[in-house]
Design an enzyme around this catalytic site. Structure first.
Site, PDB file in Angstrom:
ATOM      1  N   GLU A  94      -6.328   8.660   7.660  1.00 35.99           N
ATOM      2  CA  GLU A  94      -6.619   8.216   6.226  1.00 35.99           C
ATOM      3  C   GLU A  94      -7.987   8.983   5.918  1.00 35.99           C
ATOM      4  O   GLU A  94      -8.339   9.291   4.709  1.00 35.99           O
ATOM      5  CB  GLU A  94      -7.038   6.501   6.061  1.00 35.99           C
ATOM      6  N   ASN A 149       0.350  -1.275   4.935  1.00 37.39           N
ATOM      7  CA  ASN A 149       1.345  -0.433   6.021  1.00 37.39           C
ATOM      8  C   ASN A 149       0.667  -0.410   7.488  1.00 37.39           C
ATOM      9  O   ASN A 149      -0.297   0.075   7.672  1.00 37.39           O
ATOM     10  CB  ASN A 149       1.209   0.919   5.614  1.00 37.39           C
ATOM     11  N   GLU A 154       0.941  -1.223  -0.210  1.00 41.45           N
ATOM     12  CA  GLU A 154      -0.027  -0.136  -0.121  1.00 41.45           C
ATOM     13  C   GLU A 154       1.100   1.182   0.146  1.00 41.45           C
ATOM     14  O   GLU A 154       1.844   1.370   0.408  1.00 41.45           O
ATOM     15  CB  GLU A 154      -0.978  -0.075   1.289  1.00 41.45           C
ATOM     16  N   LYS A 184      -9.512   1.526  -2.275  1.00 40.99           N
ATOM     17  CA  LYS A 184      -9.950   0.596  -0.931  1.00 40.99           C
ATOM     18  C   LYS A 184     -11.335   1.291  -0.383  1.00 40.99           C
ATOM     19  O   LYS A 184     -11.567   2.556  -0.347  1.00 40.99           O
ATOM     20  CB  LYS A 184      -8.882   1.477   0.047  1.00 40.99           C
ATOM     21  N   ASN A 233      -7.333   5.765  -1.787  1.00 41.26           N
ATOM     22  CA  ASN A 233      -5.987   4.894  -1.767  1.00 41.26           C
ATOM     23  C   ASN A 233      -6.252   3.645  -2.602  1.00 41.26           C
ATOM     24  O   ASN A 233      -7.084   2.856  -2.359  1.00 41.26           O
ATOM     25  CB  ASN A 233      -6.237   4.332  -0.122  1.00 41.26           C
ATOM     26  N   CYS A 253      -4.770  -3.043   2.837  1.00 41.60           N
ATOM     27  CA  CYS A 253      -4.627  -2.844   4.012  1.00 41.60           C
ATOM     28  C   CYS A 253      -5.931  -3.132   5.142  1.00 41.60           C
ATOM     29  O   CYS A 253      -6.183  -4.426   5.205  1.00 41.60           O
ATOM     30  CB  CYS A 253      -4.247  -1.349   4.618  1.00 41.60           C
TER      31      CYS A 253
END
Length: 304
Positions: free
Chosen positions: A145, A196, A47, A127, A110, A171
């Site tokens: 995020e 991550n 990621e 994502k 993302n 993730c």
């Protein structure tokens, strides 16, 4: 005739904020070259593989924020990686921060792209399970995020790569059972994941010894319960002061870890995924056509 696909997981050590994009792309190309030399037909990177994990900070300067995003893929600084895929005949999945312009509006996701052996885009995933918050929460390891990314709007697509059905996740997606179930129901045989993940959580120090267990557990369960191969690439080591967990792995449809990274460095793991094992596992426990009862699931949900 037996079916298989040789998968490479390209774990990276930290990408510090001070790193230049060209330097990072050089590292990714080196890993892709090693993957090709090892016989890999597809590779997966972590990621946000092009930058540090910037959502760990609150950033207010818009120019600084946009420097972490890619307005086009490939772009001037990343084209060399795509050219390397074509030269090596080895495709890859790459996580990055996507800056999209839609109907005159700026949107940020993302994102992970699946790139073919010709260096061309095969498919894109954004994502869905965006964690954290939009503002710092003192005393926690909550990332921001939600300040920088909106939830993905593409669902859980599955793409054909060399005749193999491949899906992607990023993730926090890996912790949710619906990620694997949706990909499985869409026909996925392999799920490529980049992540991550902090080694420690300030709000739960008593659970520190379980971090790697909880990292692998949902991926192993997802692989087993949905009879898919899972290949997950992490960033690892101390990145801009934060320890990242590593533990990159390849998991069989049996739920077993077939290969795992042992370091916190740039590390390559490779495994030949036996795709026929999927049908074997499905016959044993998870014949979806025979045993799944969505009508009964709905009935139970209505009763609750």
């Amino acid at each position: 005739m037996a079916r298989d696909l040789t998968i490479a997981v390209c774990q990276t050590s930290p990408i510090q904020k001070s790193a230049q994009r060209a330097e990072t792309v050089d590292r990714l190309i080196a890993l892709l070259e090693r993957a090709a030399a090892a016989g890999a037909e597809i590779a997966v990177f972590p990621e946000l593989a092009l930058t540090t994990f910037f959502p760990r900070w609150r950033i207010d300067d818009q120019a600084e924020i946009e420097a972490f995003f890619e307005p086009a893929m490939p772009g001037p600084q990343t084209q060399r990686l795509y050219d390397a895929a074509a030269r090596l005949r080895t495709g890859f999945a790459l996580g990055y921060a996507e800056l999209a312009r839609v109907d005159g509006k700026t949107r940020r996701f993302n994102t992970m792209d699946l790139v073919g052996q010709d260096g061309k885009l095969v498919g894109r995933y954004r994502k869905v399970h965006v964690p954290g918050s939009s503002e710092p929460e003192p005393g926690t390891t909550v990332h921001l995020e939600r300040r920088y990314f909106e939830p993905g709007d593409l669902g859980f697509p599955v793409f054909s790569y060399r005749g193999v059905r491949i899906g992607m996740a990023i993730c926090n997606d890996r912790r949710w059972p619906e990620t694997y179930r949706m990909l499985c129901l869409n026909g996925a045989e392999i799920v490529l994941i980049g992540y991550n993940t902090p080694l420690l959580l300030d709000e739960a120090p008593a659970l520190a010894h379980l971090r790697m267990f909880h990292n692998h557990l949902p991926m192993q369960a997802g692989a087993y319960q949905n009879t898919v191969w899972v290949a997950a690439a992490a960033k690892a080591g101390i990145e801009d002061g934060q320890a990242l967990i590593g533990g990159s792995c390849i998991i069989a449809p049996t739920g077993e870890i077939a290969a795992q990274a042992m370091s916190l460095d740039d590390e390559l793991i490779v495994h030949r995924a036996d795709l026929d094992l999927i049908s074997v596992c499905r016959k044993v426990n998870f014949d979806f056509a025979k045993y799944r009862r969505p009508d009964q699931y709905r009935l139970i949900a209505d009763q609750v």
